[in-house]
Design an enzyme around this catalytic site. Structure first.
Site, PDB file in Angstrom:
ATOM      1  N   TYR A  53      14.962  -7.915 -26.726  1.00  0.00           N
ATOM      2  CA  TYR A  53      16.013  -7.023 -27.223  1.00  0.00           C
ATOM      3  C   TYR A  53      17.334  -7.417 -26.574  1.00  0.00           C
ATOM      4  O   TYR A  53      17.752  -6.876 -25.543  1.00  0.00           O
ATOM      5  CB  TYR A  53      15.672  -5.557 -26.949  1.00  0.00           C
ATOM      6  CG  TYR A  53      14.442  -5.076 -27.706  1.00  0.00           C
ATOM      7  CD1 TYR A  53      13.934  -5.788 -28.791  1.00  0.00           C
ATOM      8  CD2 TYR A  53      13.783  -3.895 -27.339  1.00  0.00           C
ATOM      9  CE1 TYR A  53      12.804  -5.362 -29.473  1.00  0.00           C
ATOM     10  CE2 TYR A  53      12.663  -3.459 -28.029  1.00  0.00           C
ATOM     11  CZ  TYR A  53      12.178  -4.197 -29.086  1.00  0.00           C
ATOM     12  OH  TYR A  53      11.058  -3.759 -29.760  1.00  0.00           O
ATOM     13  N   HIS A 128       3.902  -9.020 -27.997  1.00  0.00           N
ATOM     14  CA  HIS A 128       4.828  -8.545 -29.031  1.00  0.00           C
ATOM     15  C   HIS A 128       4.360  -8.832 -30.470  1.00  0.00           C
ATOM     16  O   HIS A 128       4.417  -7.945 -31.324  1.00  0.00           O
ATOM     17  CB  HIS A 128       6.210  -9.186 -28.787  1.00  0.00           C
ATOM     18  CG  HIS A 128       7.358  -8.372 -29.279  1.00  0.00           C
ATOM     19  ND1 HIS A 128       8.579  -8.354 -28.659  1.00  0.00           N
ATOM     20  CD2 HIS A 128       7.502  -7.544 -30.339  1.00  0.00           C
ATOM     21  CE1 HIS A 128       9.408  -7.552 -29.315  1.00  0.00           C
ATOM     22  NE2 HIS A 128       8.767  -7.055 -30.338  1.00  0.00           N
ATOM     23  N   PRO A 209       9.990   4.239 -36.651  1.00  0.00           N
ATOM     24  CA  PRO A 209       9.355   5.400 -37.297  1.00  0.00           C
ATOM     25  C   PRO A 209      10.256   6.086 -38.319  1.00  0.00           C
ATOM     26  O   PRO A 209       9.769   6.777 -39.217  1.00  0.00           O
ATOM     27  CB  PRO A 209       9.049   6.346 -36.118  1.00  0.00           C
ATOM     28  CG  PRO A 209      10.040   5.962 -35.063  1.00  0.00           C
ATOM     29  CD  PRO A 209      10.194   4.473 -35.207  1.00  0.00           C
TER      30      PRO A 209
HETATM   31  N1  LIG Z   1       7.013  -4.053 -31.813  1.00  0.00           N
HETATM   32  C1  LIG Z   1       7.902  -4.455 -32.683  1.00  0.00           C
HETATM   33  O1  LIG Z   1       7.779  -5.516 -33.318  1.00  0.00           O
HETATM   34  C2  LIG Z   1       9.104  -3.596 -32.911  1.00  0.00           C
HETATM   35  C3  LIG Z   1       9.982  -3.851 -33.984  1.00  0.00           C
HETATM   36  C4  LIG Z   1      11.077  -2.987 -34.159  1.00  0.00           C
HETATM   37  C5  LIG Z   1      11.266  -1.935 -33.293  1.00  0.00           C
HETATM   38  N2  LIG Z   1      10.420  -1.735 -32.231  1.00  0.00           N
HETATM   39  C6  LIG Z   1      10.590  -0.591 -31.290  1.00  0.00           C
HETATM   40  O2  LIG Z   1      10.586   0.605 -32.038  1.00  0.00           O
HETATM   41  C7  LIG Z   1      11.751   1.348 -31.723  1.00  0.00           C
HETATM   42  C8  LIG Z   1      12.181   2.180 -32.902  1.00  0.00           C
HETATM   43  O3  LIG Z   1      12.477   1.371 -34.014  1.00  0.00           O
HETATM   44  P1  LIG Z   1      13.987   1.119 -34.530  1.00  0.00           P
HETATM   45  O4  LIG Z   1      14.925   1.428 -33.469  1.00  0.00           O
HETATM   46  O5  LIG Z   1      13.971  -0.228 -35.144  1.00  0.00           O
HETATM   47  O6  LIG Z   1      14.111   2.113 -35.768  1.00  0.00           O
HETATM   48  P2  LIG Z   1      14.046   3.708 -35.983  1.00  0.00           P
HETATM   49  O7  LIG Z   1      13.539   4.357 -34.763  1.00  0.00           O
HETATM   50  O8  LIG Z   1      13.331   3.932 -37.242  1.00  0.00           O
HETATM   51  O9  LIG Z   1      15.582   4.032 -36.218  1.00  0.00           O
HETATM   52  C9  LIG Z   1      16.516   3.917 -35.177  1.00  0.00           C
HETATM   53  C10 LIG Z   1      17.774   4.616 -35.567  1.00  0.00           C
HETATM   54  O10 LIG Z   1      17.475   5.957 -35.871  1.00  0.00           O
HETATM   55  C11 LIG Z   1      18.562   6.764 -35.566  1.00  0.00           C
HETATM   56  N3  LIG Z   1      17.991   8.072 -35.159  1.00  0.00           N
HETATM   57  C12 LIG Z   1      17.125   8.276 -34.144  1.00  0.00           C
HETATM   58  N4  LIG Z   1      16.775   9.576 -34.079  1.00  0.00           N
HETATM   59  C13 LIG Z   1      17.466  10.208 -35.069  1.00  0.00           C
HETATM   60  C14 LIG Z   1      17.554  11.546 -35.491  1.00  0.00           C
HETATM   61  N5  LIG Z   1      16.835  12.500 -34.894  1.00  0.00           N
HETATM   62  N6  LIG Z   1      18.364  11.847 -36.529  1.00  0.00           N
HETATM   63  C15 LIG Z   1      19.087  10.858 -37.151  1.00  0.00           C
HETATM   64  N7  LIG Z   1      19.047   9.562 -36.787  1.00  0.00           N
HETATM   65  C16 LIG Z   1      18.241   9.230 -35.755  1.00  0.00           C
HETATM   66  C17 LIG Z   1      19.289   6.116 -34.407  1.00  0.00           C
HETATM   67  O11 LIG Z   1      20.671   6.250 -34.637  1.00  0.00           O
HETATM   68  P3  LIG Z   1      21.787   6.062 -33.489  1.00  0.00           P
HETATM   69  O12 LIG Z   1      21.743   4.588 -33.177  1.00  0.00           O
HETATM   70  O13 LIG Z   1      23.023   6.494 -34.170  1.00  0.00           O
HETATM   71  O14 LIG Z   1      21.371   6.880 -32.320  1.00  0.00           O
HETATM   72  C18 LIG Z   1      18.766   4.685 -34.435  1.00  0.00           C
HETATM   73  O15 LIG Z   1      19.757   3.699 -34.609  1.00  0.00           O
HETATM   74  C19 LIG Z   1      12.775   0.271 -31.326  1.00  0.00           C
HETATM   75  O16 LIG Z   1      13.862   0.816 -30.647  1.00  0.00           O
HETATM   76  C20 LIG Z   1      11.901  -0.635 -30.511  1.00  0.00           C
HETATM   77  O17 LIG Z   1      11.734  -0.095 -29.214  1.00  0.00           O
HETATM   78  C21 LIG Z   1       9.341  -2.541 -32.050  1.00  0.00           C
END
Ligand SMILES: NC(=O)c1ccc[n+]([C@@H]2O[C@H](COP(=O)([O-])OP(=O)(O)OC[C@H]3O[C@@H](n4cnc5c(N)ncnc54)[C@H](OP(=O)(O)O)[C@@H]3O)[C@@H](O)[C@H]2O)c1
Length: 286
Positions: A53, A128, A209
């Protein structure tokens, strides 16, 4: 804060995903630290990160270092916070994501993560993503060695199929504790992996999510049911989504990403949102 388990570690039922604070579109450090501190204040004791990241080639581990600094500058007790990191993905700096699942690379990546996190053993280390160039057995064998050497306390995998979950658990001698796969209203292809985790008692950490960084804000527009169930409880569609995931199985621990204190606070409140059986069924079918 309601809690769940990853192996023998009790963590908050909602974790913080660190990725939006370190990749494209990331905020300045001050806002990121405020976001991590807001999560801790709200009772979050699970932070998900990865060495990959980061944005530029010369800042591998940007997110791990940021989290370590934010924990160090937090006024309260952080001894119960599990920082879960990952190895096996790389970002060469041109916007792409590449992979290296070779044992030599994973061991070296783990050493670097240990240093950045400033710990003697990593609380949860996740492989990963399977590397098509390396037999899965070899990559997981390296994770087993890291466990045996005490470099990591617990082992997880990510982006794994049901077969890979079974195989990894076998290679680790029954010591696999978690699986992190993409799962959201938009991407439900890991339903079988989620259900297998429920049967095996492995934590299932849905990634992206809310549909991912660029789609999360529009969740309620794209999925009416989440907007309507949220509205019925006076909460956001995002909260309804996370509550639905929590209700799917006691092993589910969503890790919504955040780069603002407001969003992580809103997400954390999902741990206390109780859906009726009808609401759950509606969201599960939406
Ligand atoms: N293992 C893997 O291959 C993999 C791949 C992708 C992600 N991940 C992990 O999964 C985590 C989550 O996935 P993601 O960050 O890609 O996507 P996500 O959680 O689906 O969406 C993240 C975005 O959601 C917004 N958000 C969060 N809570 C909210 C709420 N209550 N109301 C409105 N908007 C909200 C945030 O906005 P703001 O930025 O404005 O706060 C953020 O930018 C990552 O951070 C990472 O740690 C793992």
């Amino acid at each position: 804060m309601k809690t769940r388990r990853i192996g023998d570690t009790v963590v908050s039922a909602i974790g913080l995903g660190g990725m939006p604070m370190s990749i494209e579109g990331r905020p300045d450090e001050q806002r990121s630290v405020a976001t991590i501190h807001a999560a801790l204040e709200a009772g979050v004791t699970l932070i998900d990160t990865a060495d990959a990241y980061h944005l530029f080639a010369d800042e591998v581990g940007h997110n791990e270092s940021l989290i370590a600094r934010a924990l160090a500058s937090y006024g309260g007790d952080t001894s119960d916070v599990l920082v879960a990191t990952k190895g096996g993905h790389l970002r060469p700096g041109d916007g792409t994501w590449t992979q290296d699942g070779s044992p030599a690379y994973l061991k070296q990546a783990c050493e670097a993560s240990l240093k950045r996190l400033g710990v003697e053993a990593i609380g949860l280390y996740q492989f990963h993503r399977p590397d098509p160039k390396v037999p899965y057995e070899d990559s997981i064998g390296a994770i087993r060695d890291l466990l045996d050497e005490g470099k990591i306390q617990q082992a997880g995998i990510s982006n794994a199929s049901t077969q890979q979950i079974q195989l990894a658990n076998e290679i680790l001698g029954g010591r696999l504790v978690s699986v992190q796969n993409q799962f959201s209203p938009r991407f439900r292809s890991s339903e079988a992996e989620l259900q297998l985790c429920a049967v095996l008692g492995l934590a299932f950490l849905p990634w992206s999510p809310l549909g991912g960084i660029s789609q999360a804000a529009g969740l309620g527009t794209r999925f009416d049911a989440f907007a309507e169930v949220g509205a019925a409880h006076g909460v956001s569609p995002q909260q309804a989504c996370l509550a639905w995931m929590l209700a799917k199985a006691p092993v589910v621990i969503p890790i919504p990403g955040s780069s603002r204190p407001e969003t992580i606070r809103d997400s954390v409140a999902a741990a206390d949102l109780v859906l009726s059986a009808e609401e759950f069924a509606r969201l599960d079918a939406a």
